[in-house]
Scaffold this motif. Structure first.
Motif, PDB file in Angstrom:
ATOM      1  N   GLY A 178       6.217   3.211   6.239  1.00 55.45           N
ATOM      2  CA  GLY A 178       5.505   4.046   5.292  1.00 55.45           C
ATOM      3  C   GLY A 178       6.146   5.385   5.028  1.00 55.45           C
ATOM      4  N   SER A 179       6.388   6.164   6.087  1.00 51.50           N
ATOM      5  CA  SER A 179       6.906   7.518   5.912  1.00 51.50           C
ATOM      6  C   SER A 179       8.257   7.511   5.200  1.00 51.50           C
ATOM      7  CB  SER A 179       7.045   8.201   7.272  1.00 51.50           C
ATOM      8  OG  SER A 179       5.817   8.261   7.952  1.00 51.50           O
ATOM      9  N   VAL A 192       3.503   9.592  -6.252  1.00 51.43           N
ATOM     10  CA  VAL A 192       4.281  10.714  -5.720  1.00 51.43           C
ATOM     11  C   VAL A 192       5.606  10.830  -6.485  1.00 51.43           C
ATOM     12  CG1 VAL A 192       5.513  11.574  -3.695  1.00 51.43           C
ATOM     13  CG2 VAL A 192       3.225  10.604  -3.436  1.00 51.43           C
ATOM     14  N   ILE A 232      -4.119   8.707  10.324  1.00 45.29           N
ATOM     15  CA  ILE A 232      -2.795   8.671   9.683  1.00 45.29           C
ATOM     16  C   ILE A 232      -1.709   8.913  10.723  1.00 45.29           C
ATOM     17  CG2 ILE A 232      -1.312   9.731   7.944  1.00 45.29           C
ATOM     18  CD1 ILE A 232      -3.854  10.595   6.470  1.00 45.29           C
ATOM     19  N   ILE A 255       7.835   6.407   1.376  1.00 47.66           N
ATOM     20  CA  ILE A 255       7.179   7.393   0.519  1.00 47.66           C
ATOM     21  C   ILE A 255       8.072   8.604   0.298  1.00 47.66           C
ATOM     22  CG2 ILE A 255       5.210   8.985   0.384  1.00 47.66           C
ATOM     23  CD1 ILE A 255       3.592   6.828   1.909  1.00 47.66           C
ATOM     24  N   ARG A 296       0.837  -1.205   0.000  1.00 48.52           N
ATOM     25  CA  ARG A 296       0.000   0.000   0.000  1.00 48.52           C
ATOM     26  C   ARG A 296       0.870   1.254   0.000  1.00 48.52           C
ATOM     27  NH1 ARG A 296      -3.174  -1.567   3.710  1.00 48.52           N
ATOM     28  NH2 ARG A 296      -2.127  -0.605   5.494  1.00 48.52           N
ATOM     29  N   TYR A 297       1.945   1.234   0.786  1.00 47.18           N
ATOM     30  CA  TYR A 297       2.847   2.389   0.802  1.00 47.18           C
ATOM     31  C   TYR A 297       3.528   2.578  -0.553  1.00 47.18           C
ATOM     32  CZ  TYR A 297       2.291   2.001   5.881  1.00 47.18           C
ATOM     33  OH  TYR A 297       1.779   1.939   7.153  1.00 47.18           O
ATOM     34  N   ILE A 346       1.167   4.236  -2.824  1.00 45.44           N
ATOM     35  CA  ILE A 346       1.065   5.667  -2.521  1.00 45.44           C
ATOM     36  C   ILE A 346       2.307   6.398  -3.029  1.00 45.44           C
ATOM     37  CG2 ILE A 346       0.970   7.387  -0.669  1.00 45.44           C
ATOM     38  CD1 ILE A 346      -0.599   5.317   0.978  1.00 45.44           C
ATOM     39  N   GLY A 347       3.471   5.786  -2.806  1.00 40.22           N
ATOM     40  CA  GLY A 347       4.718   6.443  -3.181  1.00 40.22           C
ATOM     41  C   GLY A 347       4.951   6.515  -4.673  1.00 40.22           C
TER      42      GLY A 347
END
Length: 426
Positions: A381-382, A94, A146, A385, A86-87, A90-91
């Motif tokens: 995640g952080s 981006v 989040i 991404i 999922r990350y 998202i990334g």
């Protein structure tokens, strides 16, 4: 000449012609290779290829290293893998968006990016109810459903901001006031906010990032050395001295003072995993250290799982891909005419590649245990991404190298024409 000596073969015109053809072929191959290496789009393709491969390896290894512990915790064996996927999803957009934005967008928005990231980090201190901690660090922020690390956003924002500030002053960088103002106070503010959450690992990455920006900007190396010494002394006095946990970690790495059941447990099991793998590894999924022996096997110590399951060759591939990223970014620093791009790229290179080697240094025992993930590979995640966003920014810079945009447009045109021809034949 005696009768026992061999008679040398005659070297007629045909033989000379053959040698000339061979030499021409070798020279042509060498010129072709050099031409490809010196191409305007080499940096672009190196970045895209290495980023894709490292992200794919990360997904596979997160699944392999987390499945057992997830089952032991009563969850699906795919839960950590699904989260990591999922990350990545998202990334990926981006990264794509960051790679097509023009250089001017980053240059003009540098102050806004930096100020916004600092404000998010400050919320951890100003609104403790939003702060979340793990492993002795309080550097996570929860806004509704989040949870993320603002310090990861600061890395990218700081790199872009330093590029804008130092790049604008590149003709005056020999004057120490111009070199250090406002770049040094801004960097110290960012580091101080992260240190307030006791995240020394991220601060070490910040120091590499700032040093890389300063060196490429052309700041006197004596100032960099003095600043490094002062910062190291301050960190020791205020954050290491008197902290038994950090002191024991340092002593276990360098002084041979080690308790195998406490501070040395994770390091020893990381080395056990690497040592078990041998040349080719025990096989993907067949590692044993991840069976709740090695803490953080899917995160900070995922390199040990790679060494155990894929062996020495697997670790060389991962190392080689980070080297490729470093080479690609160094090419941009050397070839791009814009000082902003040079400095920002150097800062991002020292962040991504430097963090990778810090993580690997911890796993192989060269550094004390620091909570620093392996970029693009470790679960999280952080970090994932924002690393993808940073590489997207550098890919944007690679697209703006002299001649790169035209070369990419020409190659896309060739592909479209080829597809059209195939379609007509069908």
């Amino acid at each position: 000449m005696s009768l026992s000596e061999p008679v040398p073969a005659r070297r007629g015109p045909a033989a000379r012609l053959r040698r000339g053809r061979v030499a021409a072929a070798d020279g042509g191959a060498e010129r072709a290779w050099r031409g490809q290496w010196n191409s305007a789009v080499t940096s672009y393709y190196l970045l895209v290829g290495a980023t894709t491969l490292l992200t794919g390896i990360g997904l596979v290894m997160v699944l392999s290293s987390s499945a057992v512990t997830e089952v032991a915790a009563g969850r699906s064996p795919y839960s950590e893998f699904v989260a990591q996927g999922r990350y990545v999803l998202i990334g990926l957009p981006v990264l794509v968006v960051a790679s097509v934005l023009p250089t001017g967008f980053y240059k003009n928005g540098a102050w806004a990016f930096f100020g916004g990231s600092l404000a998010l980090q400050a919320l951890i201190l100003l609104v403790p109810s939003l702060a979340r901690g793990a492993g002795g660090n309080t550097n996570w922020l929860q806004l509704g459903p989040i949870t993320f690390q603002p310090s990861e956003a600061i890395k990218l924002a700081l790199a872009i901001w330093l590029g804008a500030v130092l790049g604008r002053k590149h003709r005056l960088i020999g004057r120490w006031r111009q070199a250090l103002l406002p770049s040094l106070p801004g960097a110290l503010l960012a580091i101080g906010l992260v240190l307030a959450g006791h995240d020394l690992g991220t601060v070490l990455v910040f120091a590499l990032l700032v040093a890389g920006a300063y060196v490429v900007a052309g700041i006197d190396l004596r100032l960099v050395a003095i600043g490094t010494a002062v910062a190291a002394g301050a960190v020791y006095v205020f954050f290491i001295q008197g902290n038994d946990n950090r002191t024991k970690r340092i002593l276990s790495a360098y002084a041979g003072v080690c308790d195998e059941t406490t501070e040395c447990y994770q390091s020893l099991h990381g080395l056990f995993g690497l040592g078990t793998g041998g040349l080719t590894g025990v096989g993907l999924g067949a590692g044993r250290e991840k069976w709740n022996y090695l803490p953080e096997a899917h995160n900070d110590f995922i390199f040990s799982v790679i060494g155990e399951e894929l062996g020495f060759l697997g670790t060389l591939i991962v190392l080689g891909l980070f080297v490729v990223l470093g080479i690609a970014m160094s090419r941009i620093v050397r070839r791009h005419p814009d000082p902003f791009v040079k400095i920002a790229t150097a800062a991002i290179a020292c962040w991504v590649v430097g963090q990778a080697f810090i993580n690997i240094g911890v796993v192989i025992g060269l550094l004390p245990v620091i909570g620093v993930p392996l970029p693009l590979v470790s679960a999280g995640g952080s970090a994932l991404i924002m690393t993808m966003a940073a590489l997207g920014v550098v890919i944007s810079f690679a697209r703006s190298e002299p001649g790169a945009r035209e070369a990419l447009a020409a190659r896309r045109g060739v592909v479209r024409r080829s597809v059209a021809v195939i379609g007509r034949r069908r």
